[in-house]
Scaffold this active site. Sequence first.
Site, PDB file in Angstrom:
ATOM      1  N   ALA A  10      -0.659   7.671  -4.556  1.00 30.94           N
ATOM      2  CA  ALA A  10      -0.811   6.878  -5.787  1.00 30.94           C
ATOM      3  C   ALA A  10       0.316   7.111  -6.790  1.00 30.94           C
ATOM      4  CB  ALA A  10      -2.160   7.190  -6.426  1.00 30.94           C
ATOM      5  N   ASP A  78      -4.196  18.474  -1.691  1.00 36.85           N
ATOM      6  CA  ASP A  78      -3.196  18.919  -0.731  1.00 36.85           C
ATOM      7  C   ASP A  78      -3.621  18.249   0.583  1.00 36.85           C
ATOM      8  OD1 ASP A  78      -1.887  20.190   1.282  1.00 36.85           O
ATOM      9  OD2 ASP A  78      -2.407  22.225   0.669  1.00 36.85           O
ATOM     10  N   HIS A 168       3.048  -6.773   4.197  1.00 30.10           N
ATOM     11  CA  HIS A 168       2.661  -7.620   3.058  1.00 30.10           C
ATOM     12  C   HIS A 168       3.247  -9.037   3.145  1.00 30.10           C
ATOM     13  CE1 HIS A 168       6.521  -6.481   1.169  1.00 30.10           C
ATOM     14  NE2 HIS A 168       6.388  -7.536   0.414  1.00 30.10           N
ATOM     15  N   LYS A 172       1.902 -13.445   2.047  1.00 30.08           N
ATOM     16  CA  LYS A 172       2.622 -14.390   1.181  1.00 30.08           C
ATOM     17  C   LYS A 172       2.183 -15.819   1.495  1.00 30.08           C
ATOM     18  CE  LYS A 172       6.790 -11.567   0.455  1.00 30.08           C
ATOM     19  NZ  LYS A 172       6.972 -11.430  -0.972  1.00 30.08           N
ATOM     20  N   HIS A 230       8.775  -7.291   8.503  1.00 30.27           N
ATOM     21  CA  HIS A 230       8.757  -8.608   7.871  1.00 30.27           C
ATOM     22  C   HIS A 230       9.541  -9.676   8.647  1.00 30.27           C
ATOM     23  CE1 HIS A 230       7.144  -6.108   4.842  1.00 30.27           C
ATOM     24  NE2 HIS A 230       8.240  -5.830   4.188  1.00 30.27           N
ATOM     25  N   LYS A 320      18.055 -12.761  -4.785  1.00 31.64           N
ATOM     26  CA  LYS A 320      16.761 -12.447  -4.161  1.00 31.64           C
ATOM     27  C   LYS A 320      16.281 -13.747  -3.545  1.00 31.64           C
ATOM     28  CE  LYS A 320      12.579 -10.457  -3.721  1.00 31.64           C
ATOM     29  NZ  LYS A 320      12.347  -9.435  -2.725  1.00 31.64           N
TER      30      LYS A 320
END
Length: 451
Positions: A10, A78, A168, A172, A230, A320
């Site tokens: 995180a 841990d 991911h 899209k 990807h 991009k």
Amino acid sequence: MKKIITIFGATGNLMYKKLFPAFSNLFKNRFLDSKTKIYLVGRKDYTLEDYLLEAKKEIKTNIEWDLLLPQLNYIQMDFSNSDDYIRLKTIINDDFTEKDKMFYLAVPPQLFPVISKGINSSGLITKGSDNERIVFEKPFGEDLTTAQKINKELWQYFEEKQIYRIDHYLGKEMIQNILIVRFTNTIFEQAWNNKTISSIQIIAKETEGVLRRGNYYDKVGALKDMVQSHLLQMVSLVTMERPKSFASDDIKDEKVKVIKQLSIDKKDIILGQYQGYKDAINIESNSATETFVFAKACINNDRWKGVPIYLLTGKSLDEKRSEIIINFKNDSSDFKNVLNNKLIIRVAPVEGVNFIFNVKEAGLSEKVVPANLDYCHTCNYLGNTPEAYEKLLLDLFNKQNSLFTRWDEIESSWKVIDEVKTYKHELFIYNNYEEIKELIVKGNEGLIDDL
Ligand code: BG6
């Protein structure tokens, strides 16, 4: 039922850049509510306040903190200490009685086995349980051998239906649209082969450099960070045969088949590294990691024989842009200046489809000029289309795994990358994109457009 998602890693870039914005939108749009708890797990000894102070320095987007804050908890662990998993279990179990539990491993693949074992041995996840699922971020492994080893171990702890391997790009909007554009439009479906298509370009260019992800990126490089996942996912969706049905497994069967038929010749690859990469944080001073890949792939089957599939991805480039370009053949010798038809599936930052075709120039001229049919995917949608991680997180909450990667997809794509990794390549150091573009064009005559 209460829902609990525990995120390992995180304090990492993915949490700040992608997961927080995704959760924020899911709460804002009421897909998630106060019955959802998010446990943030990291190795640093933070309180939730310390954690948020650090997180807010890194997060660049607007977050609905009012909605999110009451749902968050930070837990220091841990990862190799089995007692810490028992402690986590006690915290989670104390929270709610009946629950749906998800664990998200946003950590390097080397940590997948130890965390999975901890989660399983402590009883946080019981093998086979419908209400307990685990997500693995990409890359899944470092090569075929490590991926196979990890996967074998995971299957000891979890059933395949509990495992969600994320890529991911599959979340899209326009990637989900590829099959619709291909298979619901006869005009394209009929033309989707080497008789009509001359080449395909799969592009994922980025302007950002490695940022603060040196620790991860320097061990991985563009081939494993982008191409293995990807880009090969995009290739497989564009080139697969029509599946038996559009059920998830039938689609995946065809994707695997076509990746098994894909090959890249040693001479058809350019690897580059941007000037200044070695000065970034946590990069080895003599690093030979590639930040740019150009490759010409071939698919050895009847449909695609003779059609080059150009792959291009890199960091610190001029723009991009993620895009799939289908170049059609031009066999009209009766007119001058006829350009080839082109279908462009725009994935990011613009989402849409363009079709370039020929028309007569307006007025008294008889000149043939290109025209552009421009479909904007976002324009008809009120608000923003959901970000990839929003879609995928929601699917995870809803136990819907069709947009997650099946093991044999990972296996077949690692085979391609492992093969490429055996080639010895000179690393081209680039100051700007124009320099590499020149190099590419030199070796691939005719490929100037749209790169
Ligand atoms: C990630 C890579 O999977 O994809 C990153 O690890 C890359 O290096 C990112 O920047 C690109 O994703 P997007 O959605 O910004 O095109």
